[in-house]
Write a protein that holds these residues in place. Structure first.
Motif, mmCIF file in Angstrom:
data_model
loop_
_atom_site.group_PDB
_atom_site.id
_atom_site.type_symbol
_atom_site.label_atom_id
_atom_site.label_comp_id
_atom_site.label_asym_id
_atom_site.label_seq_id
_atom_site.Cartn_x
_atom_site.Cartn_y
_atom_site.Cartn_z
ATOM 1 N N TRP A 171 0.822 -1.213 0.000
ATOM 2 C CA TRP A 171 0.000 0.000 0.000
ATOM 3 C C TRP A 171 0.860 1.269 0.000
ATOM 4 O O TRP A 171 0.487 2.280 -0.600
ATOM 5 C CB TRP A 171 -0.957 -0.018 1.182
ATOM 6 N N VAL A 180 -6.899 1.474 5.481
ATOM 7 C CA VAL A 180 -6.883 0.120 4.931
ATOM 8 C C VAL A 180 -7.564 -0.938 5.808
ATOM 9 O O VAL A 180 -8.336 -1.759 5.288
ATOM 10 C CB VAL A 180 -5.431 -0.309 4.615
ATOM 11 N N ALA A 201 -10.090 -3.581 -0.782
ATOM 12 C CA ALA A 201 -9.160 -2.677 -1.452
ATOM 13 C C ALA A 201 -9.908 -1.646 -2.293
ATOM 14 O O ALA A 201 -9.561 -0.457 -2.298
ATOM 15 C CB ALA A 201 -8.183 -3.472 -2.321
ATOM 16 N N VAL A 256 -6.793 -1.235 -8.073
ATOM 17 C CA VAL A 256 -6.965 -2.464 -7.299
ATOM 18 C C VAL A 256 -6.170 -3.600 -7.936
ATOM 19 O O VAL A 256 -5.550 -4.405 -7.233
ATOM 20 C CB VAL A 256 -8.455 -2.826 -7.175
ATOM 21 N N LEU A 275 -2.562 -3.039 -6.980
ATOM 22 C CA LEU A 275 -2.354 -3.385 -5.575
ATOM 23 C C LEU A 275 -2.329 -4.895 -5.366
ATOM 24 O O LEU A 275 -1.488 -5.415 -4.616
ATOM 25 C CB LEU A 275 -3.471 -2.770 -4.730
ATOM 26 N N THR A 276 -3.232 -5.585 -6.021
ATOM 27 C CA THR A 276 -3.281 -7.040 -5.879
ATOM 28 C C THR A 276 -1.992 -7.678 -6.370
ATOM 29 O O THR A 276 -1.458 -8.601 -5.742
ATOM 30 C CB THR A 276 -4.490 -7.615 -6.631
#
Length: 206
Positions: free
Chosen positions: A19, A37, A42, A59, A62-63
């Motif tokens: 993050w 968070v 997310a 997203v 981030l994943t």
């Protein structure tokens, strides 16, 4: 019903790295982002900072960051022992994470995978809305009032209570929540066949 991050697995270091990296790349303050968070999907967190049309791509990014950083994920103390006692007992994972990431973290931590799970893709409203835990109860076929939720975040505790479940808070972060009882971790937790016993040494409140 178990939350994942902070309850079954300790993924905090990877979460912070992923993050923070995303926040810096997006020109945001990592401290402010990380504060938003815990307990949220997310997509719900990202939506607090970006325009709607940018959420899906962020997203996905981030994943990817989080999946690349699961190797250091460990089991929360006592989690594997407790899960191993639940053979034949209806239990579920109810997490704000996406299914692929939740599975990867459980595998990395050596925690047994659940037969029933509710992940970010399965609900239209994430925690603190009760939908995730209401969905878990429906999939287990057990009334919410007969289910115990184990949660670490304020939004997760709120979701469990709103769904009509009793809630065990896990970790010091749950002390400021209305969880029925709060434990340091799951060390020494035992399923008796009739309920969950928690050792006095683990109790932070209750």
């Amino acid at each position: 019903m178990f939350d994942n991050d902070g309850v079954l697995v300790d993924s905090e270091a990877g979460v912070v790295r992923a993050w923070s990296r995303w926040a810096v790349d997006a020109g945001l303050d990592p401290v402010e982002v990380l504060a938003a968070v815990p307990g949220r999907r997310a997509a719900d967190t990202v939506a607090l900072f970006l325009e709607p049309e940018d959420v899906d791509a962020s997203v996905a990014t981030l994943t990817r960051h989080e999946l690349a950083d699961v190797a250091g994920t460990t089991a929360v103390p006592g989690a594997s022992d407790l899960v191993a006692q639940l053979a034949g007992v209806p239990w579920a994972l109810v997490t704000s994470g996406v299914r692929e990431l939740a599975t990867a973290r459980l595998v990395a931590a050596g925690v047994r995978l659940p037969l029933v799970s509710v992940t970010a893709e399965d609900v239209t409203a994430g925690k603190p809305h009760p939908e995730p835990y209401a969905t878990g109860a429906a999939r287990l076929g057990v009334p919410p009032a007969d289910l115990l939720v184990l949660e670490d975040s304020p939004s997760g505790v709120a979701a469990g209570r709103a769904a009509g479940c009793r809630v065990v808070g896990v970790g010091a972060g749950a002390l400021g929540t209305p969880a029925d009882v709060v434990v340091r971790d799951l060390t020494g937790a035992r399923w008796t066949g009739a309920g969950l016993t928690l050792p006095a040494a683990a109790l932070l409140r209750g």
